[in-house]
Design an enzyme around this catalytic site. Structure first.
Site, PDB file in Angstrom:
ATOM      1  N   GLU A 318       0.839  -1.197   0.000  1.00  0.00           N
ATOM      2  CA  GLU A 318       0.000   0.000   0.000  1.00  0.00           C
ATOM      3  C   GLU A 318       0.874   1.246   0.000  1.00  0.00           C
ATOM      4  O   GLU A 318       1.645   1.467   0.944  1.00  0.00           O
ATOM      5  CB  GLU A 318      -0.903   0.035   1.234  1.00  0.00           C
ATOM      6  CG  GLU A 318      -2.108  -0.866   1.168  1.00  0.00           C
ATOM      7  CD  GLU A 318      -3.032  -0.646   2.361  1.00  0.00           C
ATOM      8  OE1 GLU A 318      -4.237  -0.799   2.185  1.00  0.00           O
ATOM      9  OE2 GLU A 318      -2.545  -0.310   3.461  1.00  0.00           O
ATOM     10  N   CYS A 319       0.763   2.068  -1.006  1.00  0.00           N
ATOM     11  CA  CYS A 319       1.424   3.360  -1.096  1.00  0.00           C
ATOM     12  C   CYS A 319       2.941   3.206  -0.915  1.00  0.00           C
ATOM     13  O   CYS A 319       3.642   2.913  -1.873  1.00  0.00           O
ATOM     14  CB  CYS A 319       0.829   4.344  -0.090  1.00  0.00           C
ATOM     15  SG  CYS A 319       1.190   6.070  -0.495  1.00  0.00           S
ATOM     16  N   GLY A 320       3.479   3.361   0.286  1.00  0.00           N
ATOM     17  CA  GLY A 320       4.895   3.118   0.494  1.00  0.00           C
ATOM     18  C   GLY A 320       5.285   1.708   0.118  1.00  0.00           C
ATOM     19  O   GLY A 320       6.392   1.465  -0.373  1.00  0.00           O
ATOM     20  N   THR A 419      -0.575  -0.706  -4.708  1.00  0.00           N
ATOM     21  CA  THR A 419      -1.582   0.322  -4.926  1.00  0.00           C
ATOM     22  C   THR A 419      -1.291   1.539  -4.072  1.00  0.00           C
ATOM     23  O   THR A 419      -0.772   1.420  -2.957  1.00  0.00           O
ATOM     24  CB  THR A 419      -2.991  -0.230  -4.611  1.00  0.00           C
ATOM     25  OG1 THR A 419      -3.923   0.835  -4.601  1.00  0.00           O
ATOM     26  CG2 THR A 419      -3.014  -0.931  -3.274  1.00  0.00           C
TER      27      THR A 419
END
Length: 439
Positions: A318-320, A419
């Protein structure tokens, strides 16, 4: 558990400091306190946890639905729940502090910047209280905390200016040691720069704690059962490796709880040199990999994650986590570091944020966190941009938000999904991930 919402007139008025002082004041009054945060933020809750010594609950009707919001509130522990709002009381097209207060039927205490006003504080508070009639939410603005207010004549003028229907709940003094430094994505984390305890105690003493406790009340309606509320047999549950260090720290408490309910969780610290432990699935949360890119590139974990992904182990970033799963990560200083190389993208940090919004995605086909055609709601906030290869495969179409390229979200390779969208356990996304890891 009685509760009260501390809402601001706008962002930047000092809600977080007022919340921390209130948490300290409630504890000093001999009551156990549960912190909570309206909205999807990870950073303010870290400050709550540092003061209250328990995780702060996330309350966001977009991420969780109203039922999920009430369930997360009910999972809290303590005599009194202090909820910090997001932005201004009425701000937010998908979710707002007013919406959270209305969903729980909790009273609102308005945090007003009083540094340059007295009678105007009363006018501002009265305007916010009466504006509720123009909104779809039934909001009960019950009191005011004067932020950055001096004592004596300044405090007396503010108190006298308030209409009878609004209680004066005290003030937060203007002190430099009550300022929390910030960076991209928001404030520094609570464990990095905790407020001076003496300064926080002094601020707590200038609050009218008994009045705040009198205002707080039980929420209604009660919590309901979740559609995803089931506990798997721990003997057959998957083993999930969760990255947990300075680079990967953005995890909602309810997500941790759900993972532990349905899986055996083993934590590892990639930025600190830990290797990936034996596991059936890998979860790389969001955080600050850009601040630890060199350590991640030099350590063994990302290479092991790449090997596990190639062998078919489900990996969720997720993201990072997406950034760490990419081929490379370039910092704002122009330094490029090799990442796991699982996903066909190069990520570069930018000076200005690239996305900030509540998000809705529609799965193109069966994915790691959703079935084909399913919709997922989440949140995005990042300063990086991903340059993806022409043959990259996407798991989702963007119905709301920015995603990776404006229209698409969720890079997928093998059984790996990366994502920019943070999702909550109430969405069912982590149950889908755990189901996949348990196969």
């Amino acid at each position: 558990m009685n509760g009260v919402v501390l809402a601001g007139t706008a962002s930047g008025v000092g809600k977080t400091v007022a919340t921390l002082a209130t948490l300290r004041a409630v504890e000093a009054a001999g009551r156990s306190v549960q912190p909570a945060k309206a909205g999807p933020d990870f950073i303010d809750p870290s400050h709550h946890a540092a003061v209250a010594d328990r995780p702060s609950r996330t309350l966001d009707p977009w991420l969780q639905g109203e039922g999920g919001l009430r369930r997360n509130y009910a999972r809290g522990e303590g005599d009194v729940c202090v909820v910090e709002g997001m932005m201004g009381l009425y701000d937010g097209s998908a979710a707002s502090t007013a919406g959270v207060a209305a969903a729980l039927d909790l009273p609102v205490v308005l945090v007003v910047d009083a540094s340059a006003g007295m009678e105007s504080v009363g006018a501002t508070a009265l305007g916010f209280a009466t504006y509720a009639d123009r909104t779809p939410h039934d909001v009960d603005v019950a009191g005011v905390i004067a932020q950055r207010a001096h004592g004596g004549r300044h405090e007396d003028g503010i108190r006298d200016a308030l209409p009878d229907e609004l209680d004066y709940c005290g003030r937060i003094p203007p002190r430099e040691d009550l300022e929390i430094p910030d960076r991209h994505l928001g404030l520094h984390m609570g464990e990095e720069v905790p407020l001076d305890e003496a300064a926080l105690d002094a601020a707590a003493e200038t609050l009218r704690t008994e009045r705040l406790l009198d205002i707080a009340r039980e929420p209604t309606p009660p919590a309901t059962e979740s559609a995803f509320a089931r506990d798997d047999d721990r003997d057959d549950s998957p083993r999930i490796a969760v990255a947990d260090d300075a680079a990967f720290r953005f995890v909602y408490p309810a997500t941790r709880e759900r993972l532990r309910e349905r899986a055996t969780v083993v934590q590892f610290a990639p930025a600190a040199g830990d290797d990936l432990p034996p596991c059936d699935g890998v979860y790389l949360p969001g955080g600050y990999p850009e601040l630890h890119a060199a350590a991640l590139a030099d350590g063994p974990a990302l290479g092991s994650v790449a090997d596990a992904a190639a062998e078919g182990t489900p990996v969720l970033g997720e993201c990072g986590g997406l950034m760490a799963l990419a081929e490379s990560l370039t910092t704002v200083d122009g330094e490029s570091h090799e990442m796991a190389g699982v996903l066909p993208a190069s990520v570069e940090m930018r000076e200005r944020y690239q996305a900030l919004d509540h998000v809705e995605l529609r799965a193109r086909r069966d994915a790691l966190t959703a079935g084909g055609g399913d919709r997922l709601r989440g949140h995005e906030f990042h300063y990086s941009a991903a340059d993806v290869d022409d043959d990259a495969r996407f798991a989702f179409d963007v119905e709301r938000g920015t995603g990776i390229d404006g229209d698409r979200e969720g890079l997928t390779e093998h059984r790996t999904l990366g994502t920019y969208c943070h999702v909550h356990s109430e969405s069912g996304a982590f149950d889908a991930f755990l189901d996949e890891a348990g196969r």
